[in-house]
Write a protein that holds these residues in place. Structure first.
Motif, short mmCIF file in Angstrom:
data_model
loop_
_atom_site.label_atom_id
_atom_site.label_comp_id
_atom_site.label_asym_id
_atom_site.label_seq_id
_atom_site.Cartn_x
_atom_site.Cartn_y
_atom_site.Cartn_z
N HIS A 1 7.89 12.82 -7.72
CA HIS A 1 9.28 12.62 -8.09
C HIS A 1 9.97 11.66 -7.13
N VAL A 2 11.01 11.01 -7.62
CA VAL A 2 11.92 10.24 -6.78
C VAL A 2 12.54 11.18 -5.76
N GLY A 3 12.68 10.71 -4.55
CA GLY A 3 13.27 11.53 -3.50
C GLY A 3 12.28 12.35 -2.72
N ALA A 4 10.99 12.32 -3.09
CA ALA A 4 9.96 13.00 -2.29
C ALA A 4 9.97 12.45 -0.88
N ARG A 5 9.83 13.30 0.11
CA ARG A 5 9.86 12.85 1.50
C ARG A 5 8.48 12.41 1.99
N ILE A 6 7.43 12.90 1.31
CA ILE A 6 6.07 12.56 1.72
C ILE A 6 5.33 11.95 0.53
N MET A 7 4.61 10.87 0.78
CA MET A 7 3.78 10.24 -0.25
C MET A 7 2.35 10.13 0.25
N VAL A 8 1.41 10.64 -0.54
CA VAL A 8 -0.01 10.44 -0.30
C VAL A 8 -0.49 9.26 -1.13
N ILE A 9 -1.21 8.34 -0.50
CA ILE A 9 -1.79 7.20 -1.22
C ILE A 9 -3.30 7.24 -1.06
N GLY A 10 -4.01 7.45 -2.16
CA GLY A 10 -5.47 7.44 -2.12
C GLY A 10 -6.03 6.09 -2.53
N GLN A 11 -7.34 6.05 -2.78
CA GLN A 11 -8.02 4.80 -3.14
C GLN A 11 -7.87 4.50 -4.62
N VAL B 1 10.58 5.77 -4.81
CA VAL B 1 10.47 7.13 -4.28
C VAL B 1 11.12 7.20 -2.90
N ASP B 2 10.92 6.17 -2.10
CA ASP B 2 11.51 6.05 -0.76
C ASP B 2 11.10 7.19 0.16
N PRO B 3 9.79 7.39 0.36
CA PRO B 3 9.35 8.47 1.25
C PRO B 3 9.63 8.14 2.71
N ALA B 4 9.80 9.17 3.51
CA ALA B 4 9.96 8.98 4.95
C ALA B 4 8.60 8.95 5.65
N LEU B 5 7.60 9.58 5.03
CA LEU B 5 6.26 9.69 5.62
C LEU B 5 5.24 9.32 4.55
N ILE B 6 4.34 8.41 4.89
CA ILE B 6 3.25 8.02 3.99
C ILE B 6 1.93 8.41 4.63
N LEU B 7 1.09 9.07 3.86
CA LEU B 7 -0.25 9.44 4.32
C LEU B 7 -1.27 8.63 3.53
N PRO B 8 -1.73 7.49 4.06
CA PRO B 8 -2.78 6.74 3.37
C PRO B 8 -4.13 7.42 3.61
N VAL B 9 -4.84 7.71 2.54
CA VAL B 9 -6.08 8.48 2.61
C VAL B 9 -7.24 7.57 2.23
N GLY B 10 -8.14 7.31 3.16
CA GLY B 10 -9.27 6.44 2.89
C GLY B 10 -8.99 5.00 3.27
N ARG B 11 -10.07 4.23 3.40
CA ARG B 11 -9.99 2.90 3.99
C ARG B 11 -9.10 1.95 3.19
N LEU B 12 -9.21 1.92 1.87
CA LEU B 12 -8.42 0.97 1.09
C LEU B 12 -6.93 1.19 1.30
N ILE C 1 3.77 6.19 9.13
CA ILE C 1 2.45 6.14 8.50
C ILE C 1 1.49 6.95 9.35
N VAL C 2 0.86 7.95 8.75
CA VAL C 2 -0.17 8.74 9.44
C VAL C 2 -1.43 8.73 8.58
N PRO C 3 -2.45 7.97 8.96
CA PRO C 3 -3.65 7.84 8.12
C PRO C 3 -4.57 9.06 8.21
N LEU C 4 -5.32 9.27 7.14
CA LEU C 4 -6.38 10.27 7.08
C LEU C 4 -7.64 9.63 6.50
N PRO C 5 -8.83 10.09 6.91
CA PRO C 5 -10.05 9.55 6.30
C PRO C 5 -10.19 10.07 4.88
#
Length: 220
Positions: free
Chosen positions: A45-55, A135-146, A173-177
């Motif tokens: 949803h719009v307004g989510a504070r955290i966004m996960v981005i996968g491959q 969405v304008d998240p405050a925290l993005i969690l990029p998951v995986g190399r891409l 930005i806090v990355p995860l494998p």
């Protein structure tokens, strides 16, 4: 990387709905000669504070109609539980997407899914950038190399990335494998320690973003 979002929440919701309609009918990768299963997978949803981005979605994500289904999702949310994040709450209230939106099929080797090409990533990038802006998240969690490569130098090894954080365009930005069972990276104890460092960083942001309450306590 992204422009400032409109201030009005209802305007942003309408724009996100319109964006999703454009994503749903996009055939750019197919027209460029790449096989993809054109059912975009994302949630939130719009307004989510955290966004996960996968491959990219896998076949089980297409079948279930949600990001990070099956084994990868189970491991991801095991990690996030250590930061006070409960899976059902996160799926209901936060945002999950990927670098490319459609399932790219199996790798030619038959082992795992095919990583989206640079061309496919470029074709899909405007959609992702629009999602981040709206969405304008405050925290993005990029998951995986891409996904990580969007925010960190591509030549930097994961052992120098996981367990760190940085700010990009005012967002943390806090990355995860990648949590896939096919990945051996997170199976060594040294790398698991780095994952625990990343989870500790995420926990600090969860406390900051949600008023000192853990996400597991916010069920309403």
């Amino acid at each position: 990387m992204t422009s400032s979002p409109p201030n009005d929440l209802s305007t942003r919701r309408a724009q996100l709905d319109a964006l999703r309609e454009r994503i749903a009918v996009c055939r750019a990768c197919l027209e460029a000669g790449y096989w993809v299963h054109p059912r975009p997978i994302y949630s939130g949803h719009v307004g989510a504070r955290i966004m996960v981005i996968g491959q990219a979605p896998g076949i089980t994500e297409v079948e279930a109609g949600r990001p990070f289904n099956a084994g990868s999702g189970k491991r991801l949310f095991q990690w996030l539980a250590g930061a006070g994040i409960e899976e059902d709450w996160f799926r209901r209230t936060q945002y999950m997407t990927s670098v490319t939106k459609c399932y790219p099929g199996r790798a030619k080797s038959g082992s795992g899914d095919r990583p989206p090409s640079r061309t496919e990533q470029k074709l899909c990038r405007p959609f992702l950038e629009a999602e981040i802006a709206l969405v304008d998240p405050a925290l993005i969690l990029p998951v995986g190399r891409l996904a990580i490569n969007m925010f960190y130098p591509a030549k930097l090894p994961l052992r120098e990335i996981i367990g760190t954080q940085r700010q990009v365009d005012g967002r943390w930005i806090v990355p995860l494998p990648h949590p896939s069972g096919a990945s051996r990276w997170h199976q060594s104890e040294a790398n698991r320690a780095l994952v625990r460092q990343a989870v500790a960083l995420i926990a600090e942001h969860v406390r900051r973003l949600f008023g000192g309450k853990t996400a597991t306590s916010q069920q309403g």
